[in-house]
Design a protein around this motif. Structure first.
Motif, PDB file in Angstrom:
ATOM      1  N   SER A  92      -5.806   5.708   8.173  1.00  0.00           N
ATOM      2  CA  SER A  92      -6.061   6.898   9.004  1.00  0.00           C
ATOM      3  C   SER A  92      -5.959   8.201   8.200  1.00  0.00           C
ATOM      4  O   SER A  92      -6.269   9.271   8.720  1.00  0.00           O
ATOM      5  CB  SER A  92      -5.089   6.925  10.175  1.00  0.00           C
ATOM      6  N   LYS A  93      -5.525   8.134   6.972  1.00  0.00           N
ATOM      7  CA  LYS A  93      -5.349   9.351   6.162  1.00  0.00           C
ATOM      8  C   LYS A  93      -6.676   9.787   5.571  1.00  0.00           C
ATOM      9  O   LYS A  93      -7.588   8.979   5.369  1.00  0.00           O
ATOM     10  CB  LYS A  93      -4.329   9.101   5.032  1.00  0.00           C
ATOM     11  N   THR A  94      -6.749  11.094   5.269  1.00  0.00           N
ATOM     12  CA  THR A  94      -7.991  11.602   4.674  1.00  0.00           C
ATOM     13  C   THR A  94      -7.880  11.518   3.155  1.00  0.00           C
ATOM     14  O   THR A  94      -7.221  12.330   2.518  1.00  0.00           O
ATOM     15  CB  THR A  94      -8.241  13.066   5.095  1.00  0.00           C
ATOM     16  N   ALA A  95      -8.485  10.478   2.612  1.00  0.00           N
ATOM     17  CA  ALA A  95      -8.496  10.266   1.159  1.00  0.00           C
ATOM     18  C   ALA A  95      -9.678   9.357   0.851  1.00  0.00           C
ATOM     19  O   ALA A  95     -10.218   8.719   1.763  1.00  0.00           O
ATOM     20  CB  ALA A  95      -7.184   9.605   0.728  1.00  0.00           C
ATOM     21  N   PRO A  96     -10.107   9.306  -0.420  1.00  0.00           N
ATOM     22  CA  PRO A  96     -11.219   8.399  -0.748  1.00  0.00           C
ATOM     23  C   PRO A  96     -10.891   6.961  -0.344  1.00  0.00           C
ATOM     24  O   PRO A  96      -9.756   6.504  -0.552  1.00  0.00           O
ATOM     25  CB  PRO A  96     -11.354   8.527  -2.273  1.00  0.00           C
ATOM     26  N   LEU A  97     -11.875   6.294   0.247  1.00  0.00           N
ATOM     27  CA  LEU A  97     -11.653   4.931   0.764  1.00  0.00           C
ATOM     28  C   LEU A  97     -11.149   3.971  -0.307  1.00  0.00           C
ATOM     29  O   LEU A  97     -10.267   3.143  -0.058  1.00  0.00           O
ATOM     30  CB  LEU A  97     -12.959   4.400   1.384  1.00  0.00           C
ATOM     31  N   LEU A  98     -11.677   4.125  -1.503  1.00  0.00           N
ATOM     32  CA  LEU A  98     -11.298   3.216  -2.597  1.00  0.00           C
ATOM     33  C   LEU A  98      -9.809   3.366  -2.937  1.00  0.00           C
ATOM     34  O   LEU A  98      -9.108   2.374  -3.165  1.00  0.00           O
ATOM     35  CB  LEU A  98     -12.149   3.522  -3.841  1.00  0.00           C
ATOM     36  N   ASP A  99      -9.335   4.622  -2.943  1.00  0.00           N
ATOM     37  CA  ASP A  99      -7.913   4.881  -3.215  1.00  0.00           C
ATOM     38  C   ASP A  99      -7.039   4.234  -2.147  1.00  0.00           C
ATOM     39  O   ASP A  99      -5.996   3.640  -2.427  1.00  0.00           O
ATOM     40  CB  ASP A  99      -7.629   6.390  -3.235  1.00  0.00           C
ATOM     41  N   LYS A 100      -7.492   4.366  -0.903  1.00  0.00           N
ATOM     42  CA  LYS A 100      -6.709   3.819   0.212  1.00  0.00           C
ATOM     43  C   LYS A 100      -6.653   2.294   0.124  1.00  0.00           C
ATOM     44  O   LYS A 100      -5.597   1.691   0.295  1.00  0.00           O
ATOM     45  CB  LYS A 100      -7.341   4.254   1.550  1.00  0.00           C
ATOM     46  N   LEU A 101      -7.834   1.692  -0.180  1.00  0.00           N
ATOM     47  CA  LEU A 101      -7.871   0.228  -0.274  1.00  0.00           C
ATOM     48  C   LEU A 101      -7.004  -0.279  -1.424  1.00  0.00           C
ATOM     49  O   LEU A 101      -6.340  -1.316  -1.307  1.00  0.00           O
ATOM     50  CB  LEU A 101      -9.317  -0.260  -0.444  1.00  0.00           C
ATOM     51  N   ALA A 102      -6.984   0.494  -2.514  1.00  0.00           N
ATOM     52  CA  ALA A 102      -6.163   0.112  -3.679  1.00  0.00           C
ATOM     53  C   ALA A 102      -4.689   0.108  -3.297  1.00  0.00           C
ATOM     54  O   ALA A 102      -3.943  -0.830  -3.607  1.00  0.00           O
ATOM     55  CB  ALA A 102      -6.408   1.069  -4.829  1.00  0.00           C
ATOM     56  N   LEU A 103      -4.272   1.169  -2.588  1.00  0.00           N
ATOM     57  CA  LEU A 103      -2.865   1.256  -2.169  1.00  0.00           C
ATOM     58  C   LEU A 103      -2.505   0.117  -1.210  1.00  0.00           C
ATOM     59  O   LEU A 103      -1.445  -0.512  -1.323  1.00  0.00           O
ATOM     60  CB  LEU A 103      -2.605   2.620  -1.514  1.00  0.00           C
ATOM     61  N   ILE A 104      -3.430  -0.161  -0.290  1.00  0.00           N
ATOM     62  CA  ILE A 104      -3.181  -1.250   0.677  1.00  0.00           C
ATOM     63  C   ILE A 104      -3.036  -2.584  -0.051  1.00  0.00           C
ATOM     64  O   ILE A 104      -2.113  -3.363   0.228  1.00  0.00           O
ATOM     65  CB  ILE A 104      -4.324  -1.298   1.729  1.00  0.00           C
ATOM     66  N   ALA A 105      -3.942  -2.809  -0.999  1.00  0.00           N
ATOM     67  CA  ALA A 105      -3.885  -4.078  -1.754  1.00  0.00           C
ATOM     68  C   ALA A 105      -2.559  -4.185  -2.510  1.00  0.00           C
ATOM     69  O   ALA A 105      -1.918  -5.252  -2.509  1.00  0.00           O
ATOM     70  CB  ALA A 105      -5.048  -4.148  -2.722  1.00  0.00           C
ATOM     71  N   ILE A 106      -2.131  -3.089  -3.118  1.00  0.00           N
ATOM     72  CA  ILE A 106      -0.861  -3.097  -3.869  1.00  0.00           C
ATOM     73  C   ILE A 106       0.311  -3.397  -2.926  1.00  0.00           C
ATOM     74  O   ILE A 106       1.218  -4.151  -3.258  1.00  0.00           O
ATOM     75  CB  ILE A 106      -0.686  -1.764  -4.633  1.00  0.00           C
ATOM     76  N   CYS A 107       0.258  -2.814  -1.738  1.00  0.00           N
ATOM     77  CA  CYS A 107       1.337  -3.041  -0.754  1.00  0.00           C
ATOM     78  C   CYS A 107       1.428  -4.523  -0.383  1.00  0.00           C
ATOM     79  O   CYS A 107       2.522  -5.078  -0.287  1.00  0.00           O
ATOM     80  CB  CYS A 107       1.104  -2.218   0.500  1.00  0.00           C
ATOM     81  N   TRP A 108       0.278  -5.136  -0.136  1.00  0.00           N
ATOM     82  CA  TRP A 108       0.288  -6.556   0.244  1.00  0.00           C
ATOM     83  C   TRP A 108       0.778  -7.425  -0.901  1.00  0.00           C
ATOM     84  O   TRP A 108       1.570  -8.355  -0.705  1.00  0.00           O
ATOM     85  CB  TRP A 108      -1.105  -7.010   0.710  1.00  0.00           C
ATOM     86  N   ILE A 109       0.333  -7.129  -2.114  1.00  0.00           N
ATOM     87  CA  ILE A 109       0.789  -7.913  -3.279  1.00  0.00           C
ATOM     88  C   ILE A 109       2.291  -7.721  -3.474  1.00  0.00           C
ATOM     89  O   ILE A 109       3.044  -8.670  -3.701  1.00  0.00           O
ATOM     90  CB  ILE A 109       0.000  -7.509  -4.562  1.00  0.00           C
ATOM     91  N   TRP A 110       2.742  -6.488  -3.333  1.00  0.00           N
ATOM     92  CA  TRP A 110       4.174  -6.139  -3.460  1.00  0.00           C
ATOM     93  C   TRP A 110       5.006  -6.906  -2.426  1.00  0.00           C
ATOM     94  O   TRP A 110       6.084  -7.400  -2.720  1.00  0.00           O
ATOM     95  CB  TRP A 110       4.315  -4.632  -3.311  1.00  0.00           C
ATOM     96  N   THR A 111       4.479  -7.004  -1.211  1.00  0.00           N
ATOM     97  CA  THR A 111       5.167  -7.733  -0.133  1.00  0.00           C
ATOM     98  C   THR A 111       5.402  -9.189  -0.543  1.00  0.00           C
ATOM     99  O   THR A 111       6.513  -9.715  -0.408  1.00  0.00           O
ATOM    100  CB  THR A 111       4.311  -7.698   1.157  1.00  0.00           C
ATOM    101  N   TYR A 112       4.344  -9.792  -1.077  1.00  0.00           N
ATOM    102  CA  TYR A 112       4.478 -11.196  -1.469  1.00  0.00           C
ATOM    103  C   TYR A 112       5.433 -11.342  -2.662  1.00  0.00           C
ATOM    104  O   TYR A 112       6.312 -12.215  -2.669  1.00  0.00           O
ATOM    105  CB  TYR A 112       3.105 -11.790  -1.813  1.00  0.00           C
ATOM    106  N   LEU A 113       5.264 -10.453  -3.652  1.00  0.00           N
ATOM    107  CA  LEU A 113       6.109 -10.534  -4.852  1.00  0.00           C
ATOM    108  C   LEU A 113       7.583 -10.324  -4.517  1.00  0.00           C
ATOM    109  O   LEU A 113       8.464 -11.023  -5.025  1.00  0.00           O
ATOM    110  CB  LEU A 113       5.664  -9.499  -5.895  1.00  0.00           C
ATOM    111  N   LEU A 114       7.825  -9.339  -3.646  1.00  0.00           N
ATOM    112  CA  LEU A 114       9.215  -9.058  -3.244  1.00  0.00           C
ATOM    113  C   LEU A 114       9.843 -10.278  -2.592  1.00  0.00           C
ATOM    114  O   LEU A 114      10.960 -10.676  -2.920  1.00  0.00           O
ATOM    115  CB  LEU A 114       9.242  -7.909  -2.237  1.00  0.00           C
ATOM    116  N   THR A 115       9.108 -10.871  -1.636  1.00  0.00           N
ATOM    117  CA  THR A 115       9.635 -12.042  -0.928  1.00  0.00           C
ATOM    118  C   THR A 115       9.899 -13.171  -1.912  1.00  0.00           C
ATOM    119  O   THR A 115      10.951 -13.823  -1.845  1.00  0.00           O
ATOM    120  CB  THR A 115       8.634 -12.499   0.154  1.00  0.00           C
TER     121      THR A 115
END
Lengths: 408, 232
Positions: free
Chosen positions: A366-389
């Motif tokens: 929902s934030k105003t930023a380039p879509l690619l940047d947002k998708l990159a952050l989302i992907a990192i969050c999901w990978i981080w979630t798995y790695l942390l667990t």
């Protein structure tokens, strides 16, 4: 003055327990929030103090508020239920024991007044008619506290611990402080006269020969309960009877998110983490706070830090809870392998972090930023979630095994 | 089903609490462990359950993976699970079919008059009700070996009768039951063989008749045999 030996032993034990819990509480992820809150409160308080002037209303408000912290008194007796059977019928010199309790409590409360003086001094300096030194303020607060404690102790021993008394003490303390604040000797003298009258009235009824054991033990238990309740906000305290919250909606949600319906250990783990202790409440607070901060943050670096740290803090909280679960011994008889336990813990942690990441995904999109940047952050969050667990529940060679040896 | 051979053990290796304990529990049999407080009954049960390791001797089961169930003296429940969830948890752990679980659970709840409390948390349960939950969990899975420690403490007479009926029922279905109790009158009626433990040693063991012969008291009741054993 030497403390009573029994009282000194109990005091030492209490301090050791307190220190041990304090270390654990500081190490807990919730203490970080408290530090942030402290700096925020200190900043706001200083801003408010600087804006104050010495009007009637500000002086009155300052005195009434300061008196709120001066009036309530307490005495740590460290009395226990067993004392009723062990000490009450014995010829143990309880007079010396209780005197030690009173003196110790007085010292602790005097230290508290020094701290109060540090906090109140900026307001006192801005609002008092002719402000004196910090030492004078601290001395006055300590003297007032001594009177409050003495009066409280006399009444407690007569089993007259009433709210009305507290209000009277608060009113008189506020009157004295108002006289001190405005350099008005009439108010201060009136307060002193009232103090003498109340003390004389309490003294006229001598403390009973028999101690109000049940009353004092109940007060001590309530105090310990309060300490554990506060501590329970930071860590799970085993002594504290856990309040069980049904949280049916969360059980339904996580039963679905964690998947396997036939997994017995997962079944009990989901209910344990969601219904007992503060973990789930902390998880929810942390999740909402992280989402709010992400929604507010603009700098990319800050966004990344908030996402990764928020997930790590939530993961640590959940992991700590799972690691400290104490099961009834009979669980060892159930055909639940250690791998099953490990898998269940992994699934639950992944589900909790995954839900948080899903919330983050929505906010980030929902934030105003380039879509690619947002998708990159989302992907990192999901990978981080798995790695942390995976990191939190990595297999350790020393892991407990619930397989009981059947033949030796 | 369960055999103990010369088991010596306890909480520390240097100071064994039980010495040379040998007895067996066959399928479809109730063996009663009887002794004074601190005689070593619970220690024997803990060894059988695997909570303690014997310093010498063996504990063997006739099958490789027997289903064990345990009803402890002090009920230990999950405060965060309702009564129904406790039963569901046991069903999942022992891999019971859903239909089988529903049938057994409902029957047991009715028998022990807990059906109205099925969705309550144990925080509001009395000691007797908590004990009933433990009993229900044990009976739900129909174990191969059931270990019961002082099951009658805290139970009302109706619940005691239901428990005894249920014990008889699962005994007839082939469960081996090891029961520790102080209620000698009930033990005399429902228990097939006895092990009287005193000071960590076996004083008398066998059927009532065998123990009478061992003690040289041909007409003695269980209580008289027990008192004779512990008084030396």
């Amino acid at each position: 003055m030497a403390f009573d030996p029994l009282y000194a032993t109990r005091l030492q034990a209490a301090w050791q327990t307190g220190q041990r819990y304090a270390k654990r509480a500081v190490a807990g992820s919730n203490s970080l929030g408290l530090v942030v809150l402290y700096f925020l409160a200190a900043f706001l308080y200083m801003r408010v103090a600087e804006s104050l002037t010495g009007t009637f209303w500000t002086q009155l408000a300052a005195c009434l508020l300061t008196a709120v912290f001066v009036a309530p008194s307490s005495v740590r007796t460290f009395l226990r239920k067993a004392d009723l059977a062990m000490l009450a019928p014995s010829p143990y010199p309880m007079k010396h024991y209780l005197r030690s309790a009173f003196v110790y409590s007085l010292l602790v409360q005097a230290a508290g007044m020094l701290l109060l003086a540090v906090i109140v001094y900026p307001v006192y300096k801005r609002t008092a008619l002719s402000p004196g030194s910090w030492v004078l303020l601290a001395g006055s607060l300590i003297l007032l506290k001594m009177w409050c404690s003495d009066l409280y102790w006399r009444h407690v021993r007569l089993e007259r611990d009433s709210f009305l008394l507290l209000v009277a003490i608060w009113g008189i303390a506020a009157l004295f402080l108002y006289g001190f604040w405005t350099s008005n000797r009439v108010y201060a003298a009136a307060a002193l006269v009232l103090m003498v009258i109340l003390t004389a009235m309490a003294m006229s009824k001598a403390a009973r020969y028999h101690l109000p054991w049940l009353f004092l033990i109940e007060k001590e238990n309530k105090r310990i309960d309060l300490y554990y309740t506060i501590l329970n906000m930071f860590i799970d305290v085993p002594h504290k009877r856990k309040k069980v919250r049904p949280r049916t909606w969360a059980i339904r949600l996580f039963d679905r998110l964690t998947g396997d319906k036939g997994d017995a250990y997962l079944y009990v783990l989901v209910r344990h983490v969601i219904r007992t202790g503060e973990t789930f409440a902390i998880y929810l607070r942390l999740a909402f706070l992280t989402l709010a901060l992400i929604a507010w943050a603009k700098a990319p670096l800050l966004l990344y830090a908030l996402c990764l740290l928020g997930l790590a803090a939530a993961g640590k909280q959940v992991t700590q809870h799972i690691r400290t679960i104490v099961h009834p011994p009979s669980i060892r008889l159930l055909p639940i392998a250690s791998e099953e336990r490990q898998r269940a813990a992994f699934r639950l942690c992944l589900a909790m972090l995954g839900l948080m990441t899903a919330g983050m995904t929505v906010v980030i999109l929902s934030k105003t930023a380039p879509l690619l940047d947002k998708l990159a952050l989302i992907a990192i969050c999901w990978i981080w979630t798995y790695l942390l667990t995976a990191y939190f529940f990595r297999r350790k060679k020393t892991a407990a095994n619930y397989q009981i040896p059947l033949k030796r | 089903m369960l055999t103990l051979e010369r088991v010596t053990g306890g909480y520390s290796t240097g100071k064994p609490a039980i010495h040379d304990i040998s007895f067996s529990v066959q399928s479809g049999e109730i063996v009663g462990l009887i002794g004074l407080n601190g005689a070593g009954k619970s220690t024997i049960l803990k060894h059988v359950l695997g909570f303690l390791q014997p310093s010498s001797g063996t504990i063997a089961f006739s099958t490789d993976q027997p289903l064990l169930a345990y009803v402890p003296e002090m009920p230990e429940l999950y405060e965060e699970l309702t009564l129904w969830e406790h039963l569901q948890f046991m069903a999942k752990a022992y891999g019971l079919e859903e239909q089988q679980f529903q049938e057994r659970a409902k029957r047991l709840l009715e028998l022990f008059r807990l059906d109205k409390r099925a969705h309550h948390f144990p925080g509001s349960f009395s000691k007797g009700m908590r004990q009933k939950v433990m009993i229900l969990c044990a009976f739900l899975v129909k174990p191969d070996v059931l270990v019961v420690d002082e099951p009658f403490v805290g139970l009302d007479p109706l619940a005691t009768e239901t428990l005894l009926n249920q014990l008889t029922e699962i005994k007839q279905e082939g469960t081996a039951i090891l029961l520790s109790t102080h209620v000698l009158s009930l033990a005399e009626t429902y228990v097939d063989r006895f092990v009287i433990v005193h000071g960590g040693n076996m004083s008398l063991h066998g059927t009532l008749e065998q123990m009478r012969q061992q003690a040289g008291l041909p007409d003695a009741t269980l209580e008289q045999l027990f008192l004779a054993a512990v008084r030396g």
